[in-house]
Scaffold this motif. Structure first.
Motif, short mmCIF file in Angstrom:
data_model
loop_
_atom_site.label_atom_id
_atom_site.label_comp_id
_atom_site.label_asym_id
_atom_site.label_seq_id
_atom_site.Cartn_x
_atom_site.Cartn_y
_atom_site.Cartn_z
N GLN A 1 0.65 -0.68 -0.07
CA GLN A 1 -0.44 -0.07 0.08
C GLN A 1 1.08 1.83 0.16
N SER A 2 1.64 1.26 0.87
CA SER A 2 2.78 2.65 1.19
C SER A 2 3.76 2.56 -0.24
N ALA A 3 3.94 1.42 -1.00
CA ALA A 3 4.54 1.33 -2.05
C ALA A 3 4.14 2.12 -3.11
N ILE A 4 2.96 1.96 -2.95
CA ILE A 4 1.61 2.77 -4.25
C ILE A 4 2.22 3.38 -3.91
N VAL A 5 1.26 4.40 -2.90
CA VAL A 5 1.29 6.00 -2.45
C VAL A 5 2.84 6.37 -2.37
N LEU A 6 4.19 5.82 -2.30
CA LEU A 6 4.97 6.64 -2.63
C LEU A 6 5.51 6.64 -3.90
N SER A 7 5.66 5.36 -4.50
CA SER A 7 6.72 5.93 -6.13
C SER A 7 5.17 6.21 -7.23
N PHE A 8 3.81 6.60 -6.93
CA PHE A 8 3.20 7.12 -7.72
C PHE A 8 3.00 8.82 -7.10
N SER A 9 3.34 8.80 -6.21
CA SER A 9 3.04 10.43 -5.67
C SER A 9 4.27 10.79 -6.40
#
Lengths: 286, 263, 204
Positions: free
Chosen positions: B110-118
């Protein structure tokens, strides 16, 4: 002719120094004349230039005694920019004089005019004119950083001349240039002389002073030891004792006189030497 | 005739937008990205992924696709590393996949998607702005927006100085190598090469500064008056339209966020 | 003698021309460090040098501008603007307070400089990048995290050691350069007077 620059009892010391770099200087410079400034390294030539332009004391700080007057008004009373329009200043190192924000020679030359808010049409006209005078039209689209030293110095001259100052202070413009570059710079200085600009030139190449200057100013250890028409000063052999270089032709002429050759006057340039020696030879052959 | 030569002509309507309009788009887009990152379906901020499509589409439409790919590689590299590290190293109770000893945790993913896509979203949009705008356009726009002309000077001068010092650092490095200063070997030998290269570089650059100040003064740089410019930038006329579209999309995103709360 | 400081005075023409040099030195320093495969970034030498010479505000601008300019090529660098801004600001205040005069002050100053960077960088590294920036120290941080270390501890630990050494090297290069600048030039910089040796200042 009117007086444009006047030194009144001027002494100046840089900050943190005890010994003044210019001592008790009194002199008047006339409009439209070409002054050559000579002297050993550290004799105060550059300081003299910065005093005229007002950089000393405005930028260099330090202590100024007496007054340097430009058209009757002390340099310290001129507002910023006011002196830039009256006095053009060209430095020794061509590289340092590039503004560092322009991509072409054309824009580089225009930089000063932009700063003074000159209308764009006029800028174009004046820049084109000056580029022709200084023979840099063919490099107008080049990047100023990618030019040879001689070309850069011509661009530096152009970007000052374009402001149309009446007085030009030029401090050893050719010391970092090859003979070709030197010649091209002096062609421009000669053109300025013909335009009746007041020129103050510091130059080590004494033969060039002998050829182009009207009057000569000799500095030694911060003091002005000679000031006047070049003919008398540049043929004055006593200056050699002060470590001042004199023109080859003057030394040659002096040597000939010593050996009993009768010359009408001591030549200081090649042209004069040919003329005066030729005259003597013709007389003897008669 | 010279003014025309100096001016920048752009055929592409999006690329021709005035820099401040582009900056508004970048700001709103970044703001939306942050908001969209908080809309989660079963804990996953899935909307960030389709939202990111806007960046490459906009770049392609602005005619800077190739340059975008070149610049975006660096961002992608960081985003991928972050993605991998987050999903593998941030432990939580639920494990989604397990292949041998490699475990992908739920919270990590979940945090991987938030961080990398942001990061990809925001950095990607900035890349779009910089690839469609030349540096001197930025500097002119800064000055036109009321900033002191000295700010624009420092900005452009910095870009040129990097080139100039970059060149002289190469010269100095070569000279050091010729003099026998080693640039290969163990870390201490290599560290020793750093000092003799840097010190003359800085010294050389700053000894000229006084003369450069005086040169600028000679050219009236410090004169307080309205400056003229040979190089002007003009509005393309589509700025208002672009701003309206950007604000409209932002509004929709905010409404979406509110609806997600309510529902 | 009490000097009053105005921010406007700090940005003299001389200081304005130092900023591009500082940014370029940061840039070249970083490139050279990676070319020589040194384990440090060494990309704040210019910021530290500018701040030591011209004070906190010029230092802060130099730091900020560095990340703006490198951000044009890689916008990820924008995230670290606060770190470089603070490097310049803190170094500048230390310089103004004459904290680079004797060796024991150097130690305090360098600890403060390193602490500022670590404390300001850690939240960005953790919150924006999840601990990993893809830089030289990322591998160590990742290993520590994989070994079960808390992400904050892992970031602070690795960044800490390298930042301290980085600042020591950067400071000495800046200090060495300033020592070579002639006194009559130094006086024209906001904090330059602090680096003129008082005993022989009149004889130079």
């Amino acid at each position: 002719m009117g007086i444009v620059i006047e030194f009144k009892d001027v002494s100046y010391s840089y900050p943190l120094t005890k010994e003044p770099s210019i001592k008790n200087l009194n002199c008047k410079l006339e409009k439209g004349k070409f002054y050559g400034v000579i002297g050993k390294n550290g004799s105060g030539k550059t300081t003299l230039c910065t005093l005229i332009r007002g950089f000393a004391p405005s930028f260099y700080q330090g202590v100024l005694e007496g007054q340097v007057l430009i058209e009757g008004k002390p340099t310290v009373d001129h507002g910023p920019g006011e002196l830039s329009l009256k006095i053009g200043y060209v430095f020794q190192n061509p590289f340092n004089q590039i503004s560092g924000v322009k991509e072409t020679v054309f824009e580089e030359v225009a930089f000063g005019l932009e700063n003074f808010g000159v209308p764009v049409d006029e800028i174009e006209r004046r820049v084109i004119e000056v580029m022709e005078l200084t023979k840099i039209s063919h490099i107008a689209e080049k990047n100023p950083f990618e030019l040879s030293g001689g070309q850069q110095q011509r661009v530096a001259l152009a970007s000052i001349i374009v402001l149309k100052p009446d007085i030009l202070v030029i401090d050893e413009p050719t010391s970092q240039l090859d003979p070709e570059g030197t010649e091209s710079v002096f062609e421009i200085i000669d053109a300025l002389k013909r335009e009746k600009k007041t020129i103050i030139l510091v130059e080590h190449k004494i033969d060039l002073i002998a050829e182009y200057a009207d009057d000569v100013m000799v500095l030694d250890n911060g003091e002005m030891i000679r000031f006047g028409p070049k003919q008398a000063i540049l043929s004055d052999m006593s200056l050699l004792e002060h470590g001042i270089q004199l023109p080859q032709m003057a030394i040659l002429g002096n040597e000939l006189v010593k050996q009993g050759v009768k010359l009408d006057y001591i030549p200081i340039t090649e042209k004069q030497a040919k003329e005066v020696i030729g005259r003597t030879l013709r007389k003897e052959s008669v | 005739m010279w003014r025309e030569k100096l001016s920048i002509k752009k055929d592409n309507a999006i690329a021709a937008l005035y820099p401040s309009a582009k900056f508004l788009i970048v700001c709103l887009y970044s703001f939306c990205s942050l908001i969209i990152g908080t809309i989660k379906i079963e804990g996953y901020p899935f909307f960030l992924i389709p939202w990111f499509l806007i960046v490459p589409i906009l770049c392609a439409a602005s005619g800077v696709w190739k340059n975008f790919i070149k610049a975006f590689n660096k961002v992608l590299f960081i985003a991928v590393i972050i993605f991998v590290v987050q999903s593998l190293f941030v432990p939580s109770e639920t494990i989604i996949w397990q292949i041998g000893f490699i475990k992908v945790y739920e919270a990590g993913l979940q945090s991987a998607i938030v961080l990398s896509f942001s990061i990809m979203n925001i950095a990607g949009m900035f890349i779009w702005m910089f690839q469609t705008t030349e540096n001197k356009e930025i500097s002119r726009a800064l000055e036109d927006s009321g900033m002191n002309y000295k700010v624009a000077y420092v900005f452009i001068s910095t870009l040129q100085m990097i080139e100039v010092l970059g060149k002289s650092s190469k010269t100095i490095m070569n000279a050091q190598q010729a003099r026998g200063v080693e640039t290969e070997g163990n870390i201490f030998i290599r560290s020793k090469a750093f000092f003799p290269s840097m010190v003359p570089l800085i010294l050389g650059a700053i000894t000229n500064t006084e003369e450069r100040v005086l040169t600028l003064e000679s050219k009236g740089f410090d004169v307080k008056c309205k400056k003229t410019h040979l190089f002007e930038i003009e509005k393309s006329g589509k700025e208002k339209l672009a701003a309206v579209i950007a604000i409209l999309i932002t509004t929709l995103v905010i409404i979406g966020r509110v609806l997600a709360w309510v529902l | 003698m009490e000097k009053r400081h105005s921010i406007k005075d700090d940005f003299s023409m001389l200081a304005l021309l130092i900023i591009p040099i500082a940014v370029a030195v940061n840039f070249v320093g970083g490139q050279l460090a990676s070319l020589l495969k040194l384990p440090f970034y060494l990309d704040t030498i210019g910021t530290i040098f500018a701040a030591m010479l011209c004070g906190p505000w010029v230092g802060a601008v130099a730091g900020t501008l560095t990340n703006i300019v490198t951000g044009i090529a890689n916008p990820v660098n924008f995230a670290f603007i606060p770190v470089n801004l603070l490097v310049g600001l803190v170094t500048g205040f230390l310089s103004r307070k004459n904290m680079f005069s004797v060796w024991w002050k150097w130690i305090i100053a360098m600890v403060l400089m390193a602490l500022t960077s670590i404390i300001s960088a850690a939240p960005i590294v953790v919150l924006v990048f999840g601990g990993i920036t893809g830089g030289g120290t990322s591998l160590i941080t990742a290993t520590a995290m994989a070994a079960g270390a808390n992400i904050w501890a892992a970031v602070l630990g690795t960044e800490g050691v390298f930042t301290v050494v980085d600042r020591i090297i950067s400071f000495f290069i800046g200090y060495f350069v300033i020592k070579v600048i002639p006194a009559r030039t130094l006086v024209k910089f906001g904090c330059g007077g602090n680096y003129i040796r008082k005993d022989n200042s009149t004889s130079i």
